[in-house]
Enzyme design. Structure first.
Site, PDB file in Angstrom:
ATOM      1  N   GLY A  44       0.855  -1.188   0.000  1.00 34.76           N
ATOM      2  CA  GLY A  44       0.000   0.000   0.000  1.00 34.76           C
ATOM      3  C   GLY A  44       0.885   1.229   0.000  1.00 34.76           C
ATOM      4  O   GLY A  44       2.043   1.167   0.405  1.00 34.76           O
ATOM      5  N   GLN A  49       2.729   9.996   1.764  1.00 32.70           N
ATOM      6  CA  GLN A  49       4.043   9.405   2.026  1.00 32.70           C
ATOM      7  C   GLN A  49       5.100   9.843   1.013  1.00 32.70           C
ATOM      8  O   GLN A  49       6.293   9.724   1.290  1.00 32.70           O
ATOM      9  CB  GLN A  49       3.959   7.875   2.021  1.00 32.70           C
ATOM     10  CG  GLN A  49       3.108   7.308   3.155  1.00 32.70           C
ATOM     11  CD  GLN A  49       3.033   5.811   3.093  1.00 32.70           C
ATOM     12  OE1 GLN A  49       2.148   5.259   2.430  1.00 32.70           O
ATOM     13  NE2 GLN A  49       3.940   5.115   3.750  1.00 32.70           N
ATOM     14  N   CYS A  89       5.122  -0.086   8.192  1.00 28.15           N
ATOM     15  CA  CYS A  89       4.847   1.101   7.381  1.00 28.15           C
ATOM     16  C   CYS A  89       6.125   1.482   6.647  1.00 28.15           C
ATOM     17  O   CYS A  89       7.210   1.499   7.237  1.00 28.15           O
ATOM     18  CB  CYS A  89       4.395   2.255   8.280  1.00 28.15           C
ATOM     19  SG  CYS A  89       3.984   3.741   7.349  1.00 28.15           S
ATOM     20  N   LEU A  90       5.977   1.790   5.367  1.00 29.46           N
ATOM     21  CA  LEU A  90       7.163   2.164   4.581  1.00 29.46           C
ATOM     22  C   LEU A  90       7.767   3.466   5.100  1.00 29.46           C
ATOM     23  O   LEU A  90       8.914   3.784   4.807  1.00 29.46           O
ATOM     24  CB  LEU A  90       6.781   2.289   3.106  1.00 29.46           C
ATOM     25  CG  LEU A  90       6.296   0.980   2.474  1.00 29.46           C
ATOM     26  CD1 LEU A  90       5.803   1.214   1.067  1.00 29.46           C
ATOM     27  CD2 LEU A  90       7.377  -0.087   2.506  1.00 29.46           C
ATOM     28  N   HIS A 131      -5.225   1.688   7.031  1.00 29.86           N
ATOM     29  CA  HIS A 131      -3.858   2.188   7.259  1.00 29.86           C
ATOM     30  C   HIS A 131      -3.552   3.336   6.303  1.00 29.86           C
ATOM     31  O   HIS A 131      -2.975   4.358   6.691  1.00 29.86           O
ATOM     32  CB  HIS A 131      -2.868   1.029   7.061  1.00 29.86           C
ATOM     33  CG  HIS A 131      -1.431   1.408   7.186  1.00 29.86           C
ATOM     34  ND1 HIS A 131      -0.646   1.052   8.251  1.00 29.86           N
ATOM     35  CD2 HIS A 131      -0.629   2.135   6.364  1.00 29.86           C
ATOM     36  CE1 HIS A 131       0.574   1.540   8.077  1.00 29.86           C
ATOM     37  NE2 HIS A 131       0.610   2.203   6.946  1.00 29.86           N
ATOM     38  N   GLU A 132      -3.954   3.176   5.027  1.00 34.41           N
ATOM     39  CA  GLU A 132      -3.635   4.202   4.017  1.00 34.41           C
ATOM     40  C   GLU A 132      -4.492   5.446   4.192  1.00 34.41           C
ATOM     41  O   GLU A 132      -4.005   6.567   4.046  1.00 34.41           O
ATOM     42  CB  GLU A 132      -3.829   3.637   2.604  1.00 34.41           C
ATOM     43  CG  GLU A 132      -2.995   2.408   2.273  1.00 34.41           C
ATOM     44  CD  GLU A 132      -1.523   2.571   2.564  1.00 34.41           C
ATOM     45  OE1 GLU A 132      -0.871   1.551   2.847  1.00 34.41           O
ATOM     46  OE2 GLU A 132      -1.017   3.714   2.546  1.00 34.41           O
ATOM     47  N   HIS A 135      -3.053   7.681   6.646  1.00 33.92           N
ATOM     48  CA  HIS A 135      -1.953   8.500   6.111  1.00 33.92           C
ATOM     49  C   HIS A 135      -2.488   9.806   5.529  1.00 33.92           C
ATOM     50  O   HIS A 135      -1.913  10.870   5.727  1.00 33.92           O
ATOM     51  CB  HIS A 135      -1.202   7.757   4.991  1.00 33.92           C
ATOM     52  CG  HIS A 135      -0.095   6.856   5.455  1.00 33.92           C
ATOM     53  ND1 HIS A 135       0.979   7.299   6.183  1.00 33.92           N
ATOM     54  CD2 HIS A 135       0.100   5.526   5.270  1.00 33.92           C
ATOM     55  CE1 HIS A 135       1.800   6.279   6.423  1.00 33.92           C
ATOM     56  NE2 HIS A 135       1.285   5.187   5.889  1.00 33.92           N
TER      57      HIS A 135
END
Ligand SMILES: O=C(O)C[C@@H](Cc1ccccc1)[C@H](O)SCc1ccccc1
Ligand SMILES: [Zn+2]
Length: 170
Positions: A44, A49, A89-90, A131-132, A135
């Protein structure tokens, strides 16, 4: 490939704005985000991000990593049950913590052609969508864990950044 911001970068806290017109510029950004997500690798990625404050997320939870989903101006219209999952998480590389989220969600969004659609999701897809969307609202999964754990993660990532900058300067 776009640069992914790393916690505690304050730009990760900015709220993303809705997309007015799904045009070729937006479609190009979606393609760049998908390329960046696959290269990470991740399942994702939110525009926040990559320092773009637009309400756009891309997801691919398929086994073959060949089913890209794009959600523009996503809205959660229903959520049911709760489930816990160890999330990464990236933007918080190397750390995983248990987060409680809704088990099933219904999301409404525009696709890459600007067409509205509605999706019922459960399992990993439901977790990833939540989660996204977090963000896009400037929230990170570390906001769902204790202050102490979040501080420890922040100190470790700041230390790594300083060591990397020091090494690059040498
Ligand atoms: O938003 C991101 O940073 C990508 C996240 C998405 C995600 C986090 C937790 C749970 C589901 C999705 C991941 O870092 S992508 C890496 C990954 C790969 C396989 C399984 C879980 C996480
Ligand atoms: Zn993330």
């Amino acid at each position: 490939i776009l640069d992914i911001l790393t916690f505690p970068d304050p730009r990760l806290r900015k709220k993303a704005q809705p997309v007015e017109q799904v045009d070729d510029r937006i479609r190009r950004l979606v393609d760049d985000m998908l390329e960046t997500m696959y290269a990470a690798p991740g399942i994702g990625l939110a525009a926040t991000q990559v320092d773009v404050q637009r309400r756009i997320i891309v997801i691919d939870v398929s086994e073959g990593h060949d089913t890209p989903l794009c959600f523009i101006n996503p809205r959660l219209v229903a959520r049911e049950g709760t489930e816990q999952m160890d999330e990464g998480c990236l933007s918080v590389p190397g750390f995983f913590e248990t987060v409680t989220r809704a088990e099933r969600v219904t999301v409404e969004a525009l696709d890459r052609d600007g067409q509205p659609f509605r999706l019922d999701a459960d399992g990993l897809l439901a977790v990833c969508i939540q989660h996204e969307i977090d963000h896009l609202d400037g929230k990170l999964f570390v906001d769902h864990i204790s202050i102490l754990k979040r501080q420890r993660i922040r100190h470790k990532l700041e230390k790594q950044r300083k060591e990397r900058e020091h090494a690059e300067a040498a």
